[in-house]
Scaffold this motif. Structure first.
Motif, PDB file in Angstrom:
ATOM      1  N   ALA A 149       0.789  -1.164   0.231  1.00 13.69           N
ATOM      2  CA  ALA A 149      -0.312  -0.066   0.012  1.00 13.69           C
ATOM      3  C   ALA A 149       0.295   1.550   0.086  1.00 13.69           C
ATOM      4  CB  ALA A 149      -0.528  -0.377   1.161  1.00 13.69           C
ATOM      5  N   MET A 150       1.915   1.005   0.628  1.00  9.18           N
ATOM      6  CA  MET A 150       2.727   2.320   0.822  1.00  9.18           C
ATOM      7  C   MET A 150       3.702   2.632  -0.675  1.00  9.18           C
ATOM      8  SD  MET A 150       5.616   3.684   3.435  1.00  9.18           S
ATOM      9  CE  MET A 150       6.888   2.400   3.265  1.00  9.18           C
ATOM     10  N   GLY A 151       4.124   1.719  -1.952  1.00 10.23           N
ATOM     11  CA  GLY A 151       4.384   1.457  -2.546  1.00 10.23           C
ATOM     12  C   GLY A 151       3.524   2.798  -3.818  1.00 10.23           C
ATOM     13  N   ALA A 152       2.597   1.960  -3.373  1.00 13.43           N
ATOM     14  CA  ALA A 152       1.238   2.489  -4.925  1.00 13.43           C
ATOM     15  C   ALA A 152       0.656   3.777  -4.107  1.00 13.43           C
ATOM     16  CB  ALA A 152       0.043   1.278  -4.499  1.00 13.43           C
ATOM     17  N   ALA A 153       0.998   3.814  -3.065  1.00 11.56           N
ATOM     18  CA  ALA A 153       0.971   5.496  -2.970  1.00 11.56           C
ATOM     19  C   ALA A 153       2.191   5.926  -2.709  1.00 11.56           C
ATOM     20  CB  ALA A 153       0.310   5.629  -0.990  1.00 11.56           C
ATOM     21  N   ALA A 154       3.204   5.989  -2.199  1.00 10.05           N
ATOM     22  CA  ALA A 154       4.716   6.966  -2.608  1.00 10.05           C
ATOM     23  C   ALA A 154       5.043   7.409  -3.752  1.00 10.05           C
ATOM     24  CB  ALA A 154       5.802   6.312  -1.559  1.00 10.05           C
ATOM     25  N   GLY A 155       4.763   6.455  -4.894  1.00  7.23           N
ATOM     26  CA  GLY A 155       5.055   6.729  -6.410  1.00  7.23           C
ATOM     27  C   GLY A 155       4.370   7.813  -7.223  1.00  7.23           C
ATOM     28  N   PRO A 156       3.007   7.737  -7.039  1.00 10.70           N
ATOM     29  CA  PRO A 156       2.581   9.472  -7.564  1.00 10.70           C
ATOM     30  C   PRO A 156       3.239  10.445  -6.488  1.00 10.70           C
ATOM     31  CG  PRO A 156       0.992   7.548  -7.753  1.00 10.70           C
ATOM     32  CD  PRO A 156       2.218   6.821  -6.653  1.00 10.70           C
ATOM     33  N   VAL A 157       2.728   9.945  -5.338  1.00  9.74           N
ATOM     34  CA  VAL A 157       3.740  11.574  -4.161  1.00  9.74           C
ATOM     35  C   VAL A 157       4.508  11.903  -5.067  1.00  9.74           C
ATOM     36  CG1 VAL A 157       4.120  11.955  -2.387  1.00  9.74           C
ATOM     37  CG2 VAL A 157       2.157  11.288  -2.415  1.00  9.74           C
ATOM     38  N   GLY A 164       7.476  -0.339  -6.376  1.00 10.74           N
ATOM     39  CA  GLY A 164       6.823  -1.917  -5.579  1.00 10.74           C
ATOM     40  C   GLY A 164       8.121  -2.223  -4.880  1.00 10.74           C
ATOM     41  N   LEU A 165       7.439  -2.121  -3.400  1.00 11.57           N
ATOM     42  CA  LEU A 165       8.586  -2.285  -1.813  1.00 11.57           C
ATOM     43  C   LEU A 165       8.754  -4.007  -1.628  1.00 11.57           C
ATOM     44  CD1 LEU A 165       7.410   0.764  -0.307  1.00 11.57           C
ATOM     45  CD2 LEU A 165       8.949   0.787  -1.860  1.00 11.57           C
ATOM     46  N   THR A 166       7.323  -4.446  -2.365  1.00  8.79           N
ATOM     47  CA  THR A 166       7.573  -5.897  -1.572  1.00  8.79           C
ATOM     48  C   THR A 166       6.628  -6.710  -3.247  1.00  8.79           C
ATOM     49  OG1 THR A 166       6.357  -7.252  -0.133  1.00  8.79           O
ATOM     50  CG2 THR A 166       5.225  -5.564  -1.073  1.00  8.79           C
ATOM     51  N   GLY A 167       6.881  -8.036  -3.349  1.00  6.84           N
ATOM     52  CA  GLY A 167       7.089  -8.614  -4.433  1.00  6.84           C
ATOM     53  C   GLY A 167       7.393  -9.960  -4.893  1.00  6.84           C
ATOM     54  N   SER A 168       8.113  -9.597  -5.934  1.00  5.34           N
ATOM     55  CA  SER A 168       9.129 -10.954  -6.305  1.00  5.34           C
ATOM     56  C   SER A 168       9.852 -10.341  -6.715  1.00  5.34           C
ATOM     57  CB  SER A 168       8.271 -12.273  -6.993  1.00  5.34           C
ATOM     58  OG  SER A 168       8.057 -13.109  -6.136  1.00  5.34           O
ATOM     59  N   VAL A 169      11.273 -10.747  -6.674  1.00  2.00           N
ATOM     60  CA  VAL A 169      12.112 -10.658  -7.837  1.00  2.00           C
ATOM     61  C   VAL A 169      12.399 -12.087  -8.766  1.00  2.00           C
ATOM     62  CG1 VAL A 169      13.580  -9.577  -6.033  1.00  2.00           C
ATOM     63  CG2 VAL A 169      14.355 -11.856  -6.168  1.00  2.00           C
ATOM     64  N   PRO A 170      13.425 -11.658 -10.009  1.00  2.00           N
ATOM     65  CA  PRO A 170      13.286 -12.482 -10.843  1.00  2.00           C
ATOM     66  C   PRO A 170      14.131 -14.042 -10.321  1.00  2.00           C
ATOM     67  CG  PRO A 170      14.234 -10.403 -12.297  1.00  2.00           C
ATOM     68  CD  PRO A 170      13.937 -10.250 -10.376  1.00  2.00           C
ATOM     69  N   ASN A 171      14.802 -14.150  -9.901  1.00  2.54           N
ATOM     70  CA  ASN A 171      14.936 -15.862  -9.373  1.00  2.54           C
ATOM     71  C   ASN A 171      14.133 -16.349  -7.838  1.00  2.54           C
ATOM     72  OD1 ASN A 171      16.856 -14.485 -10.368  1.00  2.54           O
ATOM     73  ND2 ASN A 171      18.817 -15.908  -9.059  1.00  2.54           N
ATOM     74  N   GLY A 172      13.017 -15.495  -7.858  1.00  8.55           N
ATOM     75  CA  GLY A 172      11.666 -15.868  -7.545  1.00  8.55           C
ATOM     76  C   GLY A 172      11.846 -15.698  -6.005  1.00  8.55           C
ATOM     77  N   GLN A 173      12.263 -15.615  -5.468  1.00 11.68           N
ATOM     78  CA  GLN A 173      12.477 -14.695  -3.826  1.00 11.68           C
ATOM     79  C   GLN A 173      11.678 -13.631  -3.111  1.00 11.68           C
ATOM     80  OE1 GLN A 173      15.097 -15.334  -5.551  1.00 11.68           O
ATOM     81  NE2 GLN A 173      16.908 -15.611  -4.201  1.00 11.68           N
ATOM     82  N   GLY A 174      10.771 -13.544  -3.002  1.00  5.95           N
ATOM     83  CA  GLY A 174      10.405 -12.739  -2.441  1.00  5.95           C
ATOM     84  C   GLY A 174      11.105 -11.988  -1.424  1.00  5.95           C
ATOM     85  N   PHE A 175      10.873 -10.207  -1.637  1.00  6.80           N
ATOM     86  CA  PHE A 175      11.205  -9.348  -1.330  1.00  6.80           C
ATOM     87  C   PHE A 175      10.755  -8.327  -0.815  1.00  6.80           C
ATOM     88  CE2 PHE A 175      10.214  -6.708  -4.974  1.00  6.80           C
ATOM     89  CZ  PHE A 175       9.788  -5.913  -4.467  1.00  6.80           C
ATOM     90  N   ARG A 176      11.642  -7.412   0.569  1.00  6.29           N
ATOM     91  CA  ARG A 176      10.045  -6.672   1.212  1.00  6.29           C
ATOM     92  C   ARG A 176      11.831  -4.918   1.468  1.00  6.29           C
ATOM     93  NH1 ARG A 176       9.254 -10.720   3.187  1.00  6.29           N
ATOM     94  NH2 ARG A 176      11.183 -10.995   4.781  1.00  6.29           N
ATOM     95  N   LEU A 209      12.644  -5.092 -13.349  1.00  2.00           N
ATOM     96  CA  LEU A 209      13.032  -6.145 -12.402  1.00  2.00           C
ATOM     97  C   LEU A 209      12.249  -6.715 -11.391  1.00  2.00           C
ATOM     98  CD1 LEU A 209      16.515  -5.131 -12.623  1.00  2.00           C
ATOM     99  CD2 LEU A 209      15.638  -6.646 -14.319  1.00  2.00           C
ATOM    100  N   GLY A 210      11.643  -7.867 -11.951  1.00  4.07           N
ATOM    101  CA  GLY A 210      10.359  -8.804 -11.703  1.00  4.07           C
ATOM    102  C   GLY A 210       9.611  -7.647 -10.855  1.00  4.07           C
ATOM    103  N   ASP A 211       9.190  -7.838  -9.696  1.00  5.68           N
ATOM    104  CA  ASP A 211       7.766  -6.431  -8.804  1.00  5.68           C
ATOM    105  C   ASP A 211       8.803  -5.389  -8.716  1.00  5.68           C
ATOM    106  OD1 ASP A 211       5.848  -8.329  -9.257  1.00  5.68           O
ATOM    107  OD2 ASP A 211       6.551  -9.333  -8.091  1.00  5.68           O
TER     108      ASP A 211
END
Length: 244
Positions: A149-157, A164-176, A209-211
């Protein structure tokens, strides 16, 4: 008020791994900066990590879309551990970060003849965001739903496109990604083997790169990041695409 340089050097000297699960990193860097030539640069400096010694890396995207990561640590102990599947090349090479003023620095990869100069500045928006981030408990920044939610709000601001502050990277790991303090890149220039990158300018199509979306303007931050613990049954190795 401490200068940007003083705050970054303090973060370098006092870097510690936060709480939480997974593979953890603490430090600072440039999330990403696109140029009018179509090149994109990013930088990571992690004095401490949970997977090995600290390291510094530079990410380079060519106008064709091909990515190369230069790091002064082996691929399996640096960024290629998470992004290798999307890279054209991963090169172990010395990377230097030299502060040339209270808000100015030069990043260089001598082996690639890559030089990158940056000048940073605070704005009312970056200062307000920093105040909010520094007040947040670490436990809140471990929550994927909150980071999303923070990433979605911060981008336009921040006028940075998608973040994307969370999601998956190309090698498959989740990131924060857990920023704490940030500034904008006010001015920057870069060259690779004599080729000038022009001036900072958003890409026609935002790169990712990924998310992990590369911001459409330069953002320098101090903070931390974490990834799922590597599992060879679920995640790709650090080798780049096209290699064994």
């Amino acid at each position: 008020m401490k200068s940007i340089r003083a705050q970054v050097l303090e973060a370098e000297q006092n870097a510690t791994l936060g709480t939480g699960d997974g593979e953890r990193f603490s430090g600072y860097g440039v999330m990403g900066l696109p140029f009018s030539s179509g090149h994109v640069l990013a930088m990571r400096r992690f004095p401490v990590t949970s997977i090995g010694p600290g390291y510094t890396s530079v990410w380079l995207r060519q106008p064709t879309g091909a990515w190369t990561v230069y790091a002064d640590a082996p691929p399996e102990l640096s960024c290629a551990r998470y992004f290798g599947a999307a890279l054209e090349a991963s090169v172990q090479s010395p990377v230097t970060v030299t502060w040339t003023g209270d808000a100015a620095l030069t990043v260089a990869v001598a082996d690639a003849a890559l030089t990158w100069d940056l000048e940073l500045e605070p704005t009312s928006i970056s200062s307000a965001m920093t105040g909010m981030l520094t007040a947040m408990p670490e436990s809140l920044l471990e929550r994927k739903a909150f980071l999303g939610a923070m990433g979605a709000a911060a981008g336009p601001v921040l006028r940075a496109g998608k973040l994307g502050l969370t999601g998956s990277v190309p090698n498959g790991q989740g990131f924060r990604a857990k920023p704490r303090r940030l500034w904008f890149v006010a001015r920057s220039s870069a060259s690779l083997a004599g080729q000038d990158f022009g001036t900072p300018a958003p890409l026609r199509i935002q790169s990712r790169l990924g998310d992990f979306w590369i911001p459409q303007r330069g953002i320098f931050l101090i903070g931390a990041s974490s990834y799922d613990t590597f599992d060879p049954a679920r995640h790709l190795p650090a080798t780049v695409r096209g290699t064994a």
